[in-house]
Scaffold this active site. Structure first.
Site, PDB file in Angstrom:
ATOM      1  CB  ILE A   1      -0.907  -0.051   1.198  1.00 48.71           C
ATOM      2  CG1 ILE A   1      -1.900   1.235   1.171  1.00 48.71           C
ATOM      3  CG2 ILE A   1      -0.376   0.082   2.556  1.00 48.71           C
ATOM      4  CD1 ILE A   1      -2.816   1.014  -0.353  1.00 48.71           C
TER       5      ILE A   1
ATOM      6  CG  ASP B   1      -7.279  -4.747   4.935  1.00 47.07           C
ATOM      7  OD1 ASP B   1      -6.596  -3.891   5.803  1.00 47.07           O
ATOM      8  OD2 ASP B   1      -7.371  -4.354   3.787  1.00 47.07           O
TER       9      ASP B   1
ATOM     10  CE  LYS C   1      -7.976   0.284   4.315  1.00 49.48           C
ATOM     11  NZ  LYS C   1      -8.181  -1.134   4.438  1.00 49.48           N
TER      12      LYS C   1
END
Length: 309
Positions: A14, A168, A90
């Site tokens: 990510i 997730d 997040k």
């Protein structure tokens, strides 16, 4: 104005796919250091740990944490203790309790803490929120299905405690719905499907209700093949609002609504720069609270074992 110096911890998929390009495109922020196991990037200082990075680069203006959520609290607390503002990928933590502690620590120190929810910055979200503000909500349906083998290849941690499993991606949907609906909602029932060899669910069905009695339902799946599905449907007194492709496309009463270009992570860093300038924080735990409620209230069903290819 001189660009603020950013240190990034956790250089996984990510971070490389989203954070690095977004930082490179933001003239107000400059990535000068990375940290973590095997963290290395051309032209940027690399360190084995956050502690080493903080010791060697006291000039850092802020820290971004892109690690798995299970270790995020300790790192954020360390960065805040060193006087550094923090941006959290997040979810902002593994538990609500630790997020609350971080918020208190940041407030006490007068430092910015940004619990980022990238899906809230999808281009269709803000106009959807504005249109729904004056509507009566009858029903909400969330269909959020993607392939863990594509988005988290070989990442075993995602099915461990604190890895969240299907939540997730599912928390992205919850971050959008908590942002666009005019009334709060709460969980009434949940079914969590957990592989026999795992700790976190691979699919979930959630049934919420808003404070006026309108149902909010979510169907989450981490084994979707082919086209991925990230859709939200809101039935109102003025017709159906549809957010598709993760909030990047918006349709209202059958008519496509023009929205801006996609750019969730650039928008996140623009927001972080604003917070740093003002010294404010932005910490909304609502999406994580809904996941916690699902784990607290949900019934668990054992399903077939899951193994990465």
């Amino acid at each position: 104005m001189t660009a603020r110096k950013i240190g990034l911890v956790g250089l996984g998929k990510i971070a490389r796919d989203q954070h690095l390009p977004a930082l490179a495109a933001n003239p107000d922020l400059e990535l000068v250091a990375v940290a973590g196991h095997g963290a290395s990037l051309d032209g940027v200082d690399g360190f084995a740990s956050l502690s080493a990075m903080l010791a060697a680069r006291p000039d850092l203006d802020a820290i971004t944490l892109c690690t798995p959520p299970g270790v995020r609290h300790a790192l954020a607390a360390e960065a805040l203790a060193a006087g550094k503002p923090v941006m959290l990928e997040k979810p902002p933590g593994a538990t609500l309790g630790e997020v609350e502690l971080l918020a208190r620590q940041a407030e006490s120190a007068g430092l910015t803490l940004f619990a980022s929810w990238h899906s809230r910055h999808a281009p269709g979200v803000a106009p959807a929120r504005e249109w729904l503000a004056g509507r009566e909500i009858h029903r909400v349906q969330i269909v959020w299905k993607e392939d863990v083998r594509v988005w988290h290849p070989g990442q075993e941690w995602i099915f461990e405690p604190a890895g969240m499993g299907v939540f997730d991606p599912g928390i992205n949907a919850l971050s959008i719905v908590t942002a666009i609906l005019p009334r709060p909602f709460f969980l009434r029932d949940a079914l969590l499907q957990v592989p026999a060899n795992r700790q976190a669910p691979i699919a979930a069905q959630l049934r919420f209700m808003d404070t006026a009695g309108a149902p909010v339902e979510a169907d989450l799946d981490f084994l979707q093949t082919g086209p991925q599905t990230w859709d939200i449907y809101v039935e109102t007194d003025a017709g159906r609002l549809t957010l598709t492709k993760g909030g990047s496309e918006l349709t209202i009463a059958g008519e496509s609504v023009p929205v801006g270009p996609a750019g969730e992570y650039p928008a996140l860093y623009a927001r972080f720069a604003e917070l740093l300038d003002s010294g404010a924080s932005d910490v909304d735990p609502a999406p994580l609270r809904h996941v916690a409620d699902a784990c607290l209230l949900g019934r668990r069903e054992a399903v077939a074992s899951f193994h990465f290819p």
